[in-house]
Design an enzyme around this catalytic site. Sequence first.
Site, PDB file in Angstrom:
ATOM      1  N   LYS A 144       5.967   2.749  55.424  1.00 51.24           N
ATOM      2  CA  LYS A 144       6.214   2.854  53.978  1.00 51.24           C
ATOM      3  C   LYS A 144       7.599   3.469  53.769  1.00 51.24           C
ATOM      4  O   LYS A 144       7.746   4.653  53.417  1.00 51.24           O
ATOM      5  CB  LYS A 144       5.100   3.674  53.294  1.00 51.24           C
ATOM      6  CG  LYS A 144       4.911   3.299  51.814  1.00 51.24           C
ATOM      7  CD  LYS A 144       3.568   3.773  51.307  1.00 51.24           C
ATOM      8  CE  LYS A 144       3.393   3.666  49.805  1.00 51.24           C
ATOM      9  NZ  LYS A 144       3.557   2.353  49.217  1.00 51.24           N
ATOM     10  N   LEU A 200       1.850  -3.595  54.754  1.00 49.72           N
ATOM     11  CA  LEU A 200       1.504  -2.176  54.628  1.00 49.72           C
ATOM     12  C   LEU A 200      -0.008  -2.026  54.717  1.00 49.72           C
ATOM     13  O   LEU A 200      -0.733  -2.758  54.031  1.00 49.72           O
ATOM     14  CB  LEU A 200       1.996  -1.634  53.287  1.00 49.72           C
ATOM     15  CG  LEU A 200       1.820  -0.126  53.186  1.00 49.72           C
ATOM     16  CD1 LEU A 200       2.914   0.585  53.965  1.00 49.72           C
ATOM     17  CD2 LEU A 200       1.813   0.339  51.751  1.00 49.72           C
TER      18      LEU A 200
HETATM   19  N1  PDD Z   1       2.903   0.336  46.721  1.00 44.65           N
HETATM   20  N2  PDD Z   1       1.912  -3.289  50.131  1.00 44.65           N
HETATM   21  C1  PDD Z   1       3.074  -2.815  49.661  1.00 44.65           C
HETATM   22  C2  PDD Z   1       4.348  -3.459  50.086  1.00 44.65           C
HETATM   23  C3  PDD Z   1       3.079  -1.722  48.768  1.00 44.65           C
HETATM   24  O1  PDD Z   1       4.231  -1.230  48.316  1.00 44.65           O
HETATM   25  C4  PDD Z   1       1.830  -1.154  48.361  1.00 44.65           C
HETATM   26  C5  PDD Z   1       1.748   0.012  47.420  1.00 44.65           C
HETATM   27  C6  PDD Z   1       0.646  -1.693  48.876  1.00 44.65           C
HETATM   28  C7  PDD Z   1      -0.718  -1.140  48.516  1.00 44.65           C
HETATM   29  O2  PDD Z   1      -0.969   0.077  49.212  1.00 44.65           O
HETATM   30  P1  PDD Z   1      -1.922   1.202  48.577  1.00 44.65           P
HETATM   31  O3  PDD Z   1      -3.247   0.554  48.283  1.00 44.65           O
HETATM   32  O4  PDD Z   1      -2.024   2.213  49.650  1.00 44.65           O
HETATM   33  O5  PDD Z   1      -1.248   1.675  47.338  1.00 44.65           O
HETATM   34  C8  PDD Z   1       0.724  -2.750  49.767  1.00 44.65           C
HETATM   35  C9  PDD Z   1       3.012   1.543  45.967  1.00 44.65           C
HETATM   36  C10 PDD Z   1       1.931   1.769  44.976  1.00 44.65           C
HETATM   37  C11 PDD Z   1       4.407   1.627  45.379  1.00 44.65           C
HETATM   38  O6  PDD Z   1       5.323   1.256  46.095  1.00 44.65           O
HETATM   39  O7  PDD Z   1       4.570   2.100  44.248  1.00 44.65           O
END
Ligand code: PDD
Length: 286
Positions: A144, A200
């Site tokens: 991330k 991710l």
């Molecule tokens: N983004 N894939 C990507 C590329 C993401 O940026 C995100 C979340 C997810 C979902 O992951 P999770 O369920 O853990 O939020 C998948 C966050 C919310 C953001 O960048 O604001």
Amino acid sequence: MIYLNGSFLPLEQARIPVLDRGFIFGDGIYEVIPVYSRQPFRLAEHLSRLERSLAGIRLPNPHSAAEWAVKITELIAHNPWEDQSVYLHITRGVAKRDHAFPQNTPPTVMMISSPLAAPAPEHLARGVSAVTAVDNRWLRCDIKAISLLPNVLLRQQAVDAGAVEAILLRDGMLTEGAASNVFVVRNGILLAPPKSHLMLPGITYDVVLELAATIPHEVRPLTETELRGAHEIWLTSSTREITPVTRLDGQPVGAGEPGPLFRRMHGLYQEFKAAVMRGGAGTSGG
Ligand code: PDD
């Protein structure tokens, strides 16, 4: 109020030196943790993904999970909203511009909280539009990282087309959204691409798969053809929860409205959230 390098202060007073490697190189890691009724949801899972992201860029974690939990609790208390979105951001610190890692440089640690809005009722009732796009990101999408230029461009491509998300395809296979994970329903079976370096590992993705215990489901690679022929498509993320996609590249998805499995999963998710919030912490096991 935000948190910066050990202190809580008003956002307007927070300053970052221009040589911060987050600013210069996008050299850092972030997390987004949803907070419901002032309780962080799935905190342990978010902190362990943070740990893995930091290890992925060889940046030592500045705090233990217990220390993070204390700081996050303090940040939540400093802010007025019941439901919050806590953004954590750690960079490799401030140093003369040079690509290689600086020596003996403390990381920059920042946390911001903002109000967390529930998914828009019209999105849940009617679904949203998405477009497909070529996944042109690097090969460590499991990290991330704050360097989000490809995700920014892909999301804007969706917005320019009047859609809310870009659903990404790499070599003809579904990976994820620009800022979300993607689920597909075909013939009553819930399908999700397996975790790999190409997406991710979403915390919401894990919750949905846990809640799918009583629903036929398969975690396996999904082709573009399977995506385009889906009866239902869902986006998941910590800020959007589960959102049904009812148009893909301008074509209706299935019947063109949120499907029966979405309604069931949405109900399960809301019940689960409520149960976890009644019981505290919001870690796995519910
Ligand atoms: N983004 N894939 C990507 C590329 C993401 O940026 C995100 C979340 C997810 C979902 O992951 P999770 O369920 O853990 O939020 C998948 C966050 C919310 C953001 O960048 O604001």
